[in-house]
Motif scaffolding. Structure first.
Motif, short mmCIF file in Angstrom:
data_model
loop_
_atom_site.label_atom_id
_atom_site.label_comp_id
_atom_site.label_asym_id
_atom_site.label_seq_id
_atom_site.Cartn_x
_atom_site.Cartn_y
_atom_site.Cartn_z
N GLU A 1 0.83 -1.21 0.00
CA GLU A 1 0.00 0.00 0.00
C GLU A 1 0.87 1.26 0.00
O GLU A 1 0.61 2.20 -0.75
N ILE A 2 1.90 1.27 0.82
CA ILE A 2 2.80 2.43 0.88
C ILE A 2 3.52 2.60 -0.46
O ILE A 2 3.73 3.72 -0.93
N ASP A 3 3.92 1.48 -1.07
CA ASP A 3 4.52 1.49 -2.40
C ASP A 3 5.69 2.47 -2.49
O ASP A 3 5.73 3.35 -3.35
N ASP A 4 6.64 2.29 -1.60
CA ASP A 4 7.78 3.20 -1.53
C ASP A 4 9.05 2.36 -1.33
O ASP A 4 9.20 1.68 -0.31
N SER A 5 9.94 2.43 -2.31
CA SER A 5 11.16 1.61 -2.24
C SER A 5 12.03 1.98 -1.06
O SER A 5 12.73 1.13 -0.49
N GLY A 6 12.00 3.24 -0.66
CA GLY A 6 12.79 3.67 0.49
C GLY A 6 12.31 3.03 1.78
O GLY A 6 13.10 2.53 2.58
N VAL A 7 11.00 3.03 1.96
CA VAL A 7 10.41 2.41 3.16
C VAL A 7 10.69 0.91 3.16
O VAL A 7 11.09 0.34 4.17
N ARG A 8 10.50 0.27 2.02
CA ARG A 8 10.73 -1.17 1.94
C ARG A 8 12.18 -1.52 2.24
O ARG A 8 12.47 -2.47 2.96
N SER A 9 13.10 -0.76 1.69
CA SER A 9 14.53 -1.04 1.89
C SER A 9 14.91 -0.93 3.37
O SER A 9 15.60 -1.80 3.92
N ILE A 10 14.47 0.14 4.00
CA ILE A 10 14.82 0.36 5.42
C ILE A 10 14.20 -0.71 6.31
O ILE A 10 14.87 -1.30 7.17
N THR A 11 12.91 -0.95 6.12
CA THR A 11 12.22 -1.89 7.00
C THR A 11 12.62 -3.34 6.74
O THR A 11 12.69 -4.14 7.67
N GLN A 12 12.91 -3.67 5.47
CA GLN A 12 13.28 -5.05 5.14
C GLN A 12 14.61 -5.42 5.76
O GLN A 12 14.80 -6.55 6.23
N ALA A 13 15.55 -4.50 5.76
CA ALA A 13 16.87 -4.76 6.35
C ALA A 13 16.74 -5.09 7.84
O ALA A 13 17.36 -6.04 8.34
N ARG A 14 15.93 -4.34 8.55
CA ARG A 14 15.74 -4.59 9.97
C ARG A 14 14.97 -5.89 10.22
O ARG A 14 15.25 -6.63 11.15
N TRP A 15 13.99 -6.15 9.36
CA TRP A 15 13.21 -7.37 9.48
C TRP A 15 14.09 -8.61 9.26
O TRP A 15 14.03 -9.57 10.04
N ASP A 16 14.90 -8.56 8.21
CA ASP A 16 15.77 -9.70 7.88
C ASP A 16 16.83 -9.93 8.96
O ASP A 16 17.32 -11.05 9.11
N GLU A 17 17.18 -8.89 9.68
CA GLU A 17 18.17 -9.02 10.74
C GLU A 17 17.61 -9.80 11.93
O GLU A 17 18.33 -10.56 12.59
#
Length: 224
Positions: free
Chosen positions: A132-148
């Protein structure tokens, strides 16, 4: 940052809302089951430990009496070893039995099922929020923390873990950012200017703590 996100490329808002409702319900159920689960575990461990060490104390005293009565020639370490060994063995056996009974007792609660249900819905909801947010910046930041954190999630643990709580917190912050990007007013503008959910939440708190800045922003956007 994505100031001009198009709704045509987003997950339909209605679907996200439906998943959000399921997520909230699953989380409430998990919390209820966790409270019951923790109370059972605490009571069982408490009484199991008390009974185990009580039995060990009895074995120690009784063993000492028997050694004194039937082996009067033993003294010092020789007299102490048999009852101490027996008491230690009693503690070990008692804790083994306590742990096994605890696992059986806890397996009768709905805790594990509610946890697995929450994890499944949580992950779906998080992805719906990102779409829904559809923002590569948000996805990149949050995915890195999630994957950690995600590899350290143990859904077989007897109690809720720090990693579980952290993952839920990350979804909550992402949800707050998504809601704020469609909220209107100054908070929507701030949400579109910030891709990091953690920093965004901190920025909102900072604005709300400073009444002067808060008032100016509200007036600028025709609020209140």
């Amino acid at each position: 940052m994505n100031i001009q996100s198009s709704t045509a490329h987003r997950q339909p808002l209605q679907n996200r809302r439906e998943l959000g409702a399921k997520y909230a319900k699953a989380r409430e159920e998990f919390q209820s089951q966790s409270d019951d689960h923790f109370e059972r575990a605490e009571n069982h461990e408490k009484w199991g430990t008390r009974l185990t060490f009580g039995a060990a104390a009895g074995v120690l005293v009784g063993g000492g009496f028997l050694v004194h009565k039937f082996a009067p020639g033993l003294d010092g370490y020789g007299a102490a070893f048999p009852p101490v060994f027996a008491a230690a063995a009693t503690v070990g056996l008692g804790m083994f039995i306590t742990n096994n009974l605890l696992e059986k007792k806890l397996s009768e609660t709905g805790f594990q099922q509610s946890r697995e249900n929450l994890v499944g819905i949580r992950d779906q909801y998080r992805e719906a929020l990102l779409e829904e947010i559809d923002d590569s910046g948000v996805r990149s930041i949050t995915q890195a923390r999630w994957d950690e954190l995600k590899p350290y999630e143990d859904i077989q643990a007897k109690q809720p873990t720090r990693v579980e709580r952290s993952l839920l917190e990350k979804v909550d912050r992402l949800e707050y950012l998504a809601d704020s990007r469609i909220a209107g007013g100054w908070i929507q503008e701030l949400a579109h200017a910030q891709d990091d959910p953690v920093l965004f939440q901190n920025e909102v708190k900072a604005v709300e703590r400073h009444s002067g800045i808060h008032t100016v922003l509200k007036k600028a956007h025709g609020e209140g």
